[in-house]
Write an enzyme that holds these catalytic residues in place. Structure first.
Site, PDB file in Angstrom:
ATOM      1  N   GLU A   1      47.472  -0.527  28.822  1.00 17.34           N
ATOM      2  CA  GLU A   1      48.561   0.329  28.361  1.00 17.34           C
ATOM      3  C   GLU A   1      49.497  -0.411  27.413  1.00 17.34           C
ATOM      4  O   GLU A   1      50.608   0.042  27.146  1.00 17.34           O
ATOM      5  CB  GLU A   1      49.338   0.881  29.556  1.00 17.34           C
ATOM      6  CG  GLU A   1      48.438   1.704  30.462  1.00 17.34           C
ATOM      7  CD  GLU A   1      49.188   2.572  31.441  1.00 17.34           C
ATOM      8  OE1 GLU A   1      50.416   2.417  31.590  1.00 17.34           O
ATOM      9  OE2 GLU A   1      48.544   3.416  32.062  1.00 17.34           O
TER      10      GLU A   1
ATOM     11  N   LYS B   1      51.053  14.433  36.154  1.00 11.87           N
ATOM     12  CA  LYS B   1      50.001  14.171  35.168  1.00 11.87           C
ATOM     13  C   LYS B   1      49.122  15.415  35.098  1.00 11.87           C
ATOM     14  O   LYS B   1      48.369  15.682  36.041  1.00 11.87           O
ATOM     15  CB  LYS B   1      49.143  12.994  35.625  1.00 11.87           C
ATOM     16  CG  LYS B   1      49.840  11.639  35.664  1.00 11.87           C
ATOM     17  CD  LYS B   1      48.960  10.650  36.425  1.00 11.87           C
ATOM     18  CE  LYS B   1      49.369   9.205  36.208  1.00 11.87           C
ATOM     19  NZ  LYS B   1      48.649   8.294  37.147  1.00 11.87           N
TER      20      LYS B   1
HETATM   21  C1  2PG Z   1      49.336   5.256  36.879  1.00  8.59           C
HETATM   22  C2  2PG Z   1      48.604   5.472  35.561  1.00  8.59           C
HETATM   23  C3  2PG Z   1      49.466   5.168  34.384  1.00  8.59           C
HETATM   24  P1  2PG Z   1      46.011   5.500  35.492  1.00  8.59           P
HETATM   25  O1  2PG Z   1      48.777   4.742  37.852  1.00  8.59           O
HETATM   26  O2  2PG Z   1      50.485   5.647  36.991  1.00  8.59           O
HETATM   27  O3  2PG Z   1      50.054   3.878  34.472  1.00  8.59           O
HETATM   28  O4  2PG Z   1      47.414   4.725  35.516  1.00  8.59           O
HETATM   29  O5  2PG Z   1      46.053   6.444  34.332  1.00  8.59           O
HETATM   30  O6  2PG Z   1      44.965   4.430  35.354  1.00  8.59           O
HETATM   31  O7  2PG Z   1      45.909   6.242  36.783  1.00  8.59           O
HETATM   32 MG    MG Z   2      50.546   5.182  39.210  1.00  5.86          MG
END
Ligand code: 2PG
Ligand code: MG
Length: 427
Positions: free
Chosen positions: A204, A336
């Site tokens: 990231e 998300k």
């Molecule tokens: C999280 C995300 C973003 P990932 O764990 O919050 O940092 O990671 O998209 O790999 O789940």
């Molecule tokens: Mg997370």
């Protein structure tokens, strides 16, 4: 009413060079909406299922079936429907899929189309997406949560914790928060380089460090904040994502870097000690997605002082948020859209958080693209915080820069930037 004319999809590539789905929705009016699905690395088991082809090519990661599902059955189901009725569009896809985890058509197919529909509706109305969603309400820019060091699943577990981030309670605007974070990011990079501990950047865009312990990351981050000329805790504070589901093995939490394994109680004590010793204002996924009892006990102990954020723990699911609220687990929800699979369900999670009196953070994934939808969702939905990874790599910067543009456009009509109110810590 404006009807959907065509729904198309194609394979494009994300920030890790992996295949993903881009969807395009064209309306009878000629308006177009486009969106790209992101991908996680530290995923919760309750997430909408990504449909990947398997087999040898591209290590099984190709998305050709998901693309065909958009071009075939999804397009056929949505053609002619009213673009203004997002709930019906999403429901049509959920029913067409018919599974609990969207695994038949693919969560990665459905979320791209859902977001592309939303973009098309805004384009049809002739307004930016954030404005379309705000529907006349006054809006604020979200408070950025920005990664300085990356670890966990995003940096081959070089440090066990996944995200060492900063928030800026001392910033009076989104633009100022970015400027302050930039200073800290440069200072942190300079310190690491001087120590010979800089290995590059993680998925990231945060530095990929070679620290000897997880706590060293905290003390180095505090020094970086000071090097940048800020007061730790007052101007710039620390936020962590433990991403503890990744550390959970046989009922214990493994810190491989330190060669030890902790019980939930020991992990809670360690985190609480850190909250006492460092200017930490937020901890995400402190325990595994299944460890409700530990989440509840930890929230009871420190939830009045800091944000306790659920990510894998909630997977943007309104039902899980309501259940956690009933027992007092966590006090903030990570949002998300691709975890749940549609815009309508992601918004239901925002509403569930509000109803529970919980905070909320719209978040990107570790596998991202030039898609900036989440910035508009945070602003238009009135979600007060935004997490997009670090302060490098264009799949991150494109989102911060979109916020800069919107803040400029809003000018004095924006609501007050909430960083100070959210994160000024007494201790
Ligand atoms: C999280 C995300 C973003 P990932 O764990 O919050 O940092 O990671 O998209 O790999 O789940
Ligand atoms: Mg997370």
């Amino acid at each position: 009413m404006t009807a959907i004319k065509t729904v198309h999809a194609r394979r494009v590539w994300d920030s890790r060079g992996k295949p993903t789905v881009e969807a395009e929705v064209v309306l009878e009016s000629g308006a177009l909406g486009r969106a790209i699905t992101p991908a996680g690395a530290s995923t919760g088991s309750g997430e909408a299922r990504e449909l990947r082809d398997g087999g040898k090519p591209l290590r099984g990661l190709d998305v050709s079936q998901a693309v065909r599902n958009v071009i075939g059955p999804i397009a056929a189901a949505l053609r002619g429907m009213d673009i203004a009725d997002q709930a019906s569009l999403d429901r049509a896809m959920i029913e067409l899929d018919g599974t609990a985890d969207k695994g038949k058509l693919g969560g990665n197919a459905i979320v791209a189309v859902s977001l592309a529909c939303l973009h098309a509706a805004a384009a049809d109305a002739g307004v930016p997406l954030w404005k379309h969603l705000a529907a006349g309400r006054r809006v604020a820019l979200p408070v950025p949560e920005i990664q300085i060091y990356g670890g966990g699943a995003h940096a081959r577990a070089r440090v066990d914790l996944q995200d060492f981030m900063v928030v800026c309670p001392g910033a009076g605007s989104f633009a100022e928060a970015l400027e302050m974070t930039a200073e800290v990011y440069y200072a942190a990079g300079a310190r690491l380089a001087k120590k010979g501990a800089l290995q590059g950047v993680a998925d990231e865009g945060g530095y990929w460090p070679t620290f000897k312990s997880n706590e060293e990351a905290l003390s180095e981050l505090v020094r970086s904040i000071e090097d940048a000329g800020f007061r730790p805790g007052k101007d710039v504070a620390i936020a962590l994502d433990v991403a503890a589901t990744q550390l959970y093995q046989g009922g214990r939490y493994s810190l491989a870097l330190e060669n030890r394994s902790l019980s939930a109680e020991q992990l809670a004590l360690m985190l609480e000690r850190w909250v006492d010793a460092y200017p930490i204002v937020s901890i995400e996924d402190p325990f595994a997605e299944t460890d409700t009892e530990a989440m509840r006990a930890f929230t009871k102990r420190v939830g009045h002082r800091i944000q306790v954020v659920g990510d894998d723990y909630f997977v943007t699911d309104a039902k899980r948020i309501a259940a956690a609220a009933a027992v007092g687990a966590c006090n903030t929800v990570l949002i998300k859209p691709n975890q749940i699979g549609t815009v309508t369900e992601a918004y239901a999670a925002v509403e569930a958080a509000r109803k529970a009196g919980y905070g909320a953070i719209v978040s990107a994934r570790s596998g991202e693209t030039e898609d900036v939808s989440i910035v508009h969702l945070a602003i238009g939905w009135g979600v007060p915080q935004l997490k997009v990874g670090s302060f490098s790599r264009s799949e991150r910067m494109v989102k911060w820069n979109e916020g800069v543009r919107i803040e400029e456009e809003l000018g004095s009509s924006a609501q007050v930037f909430a960083a100070g109110r959210l994160f000024r810590r007494g201790a």
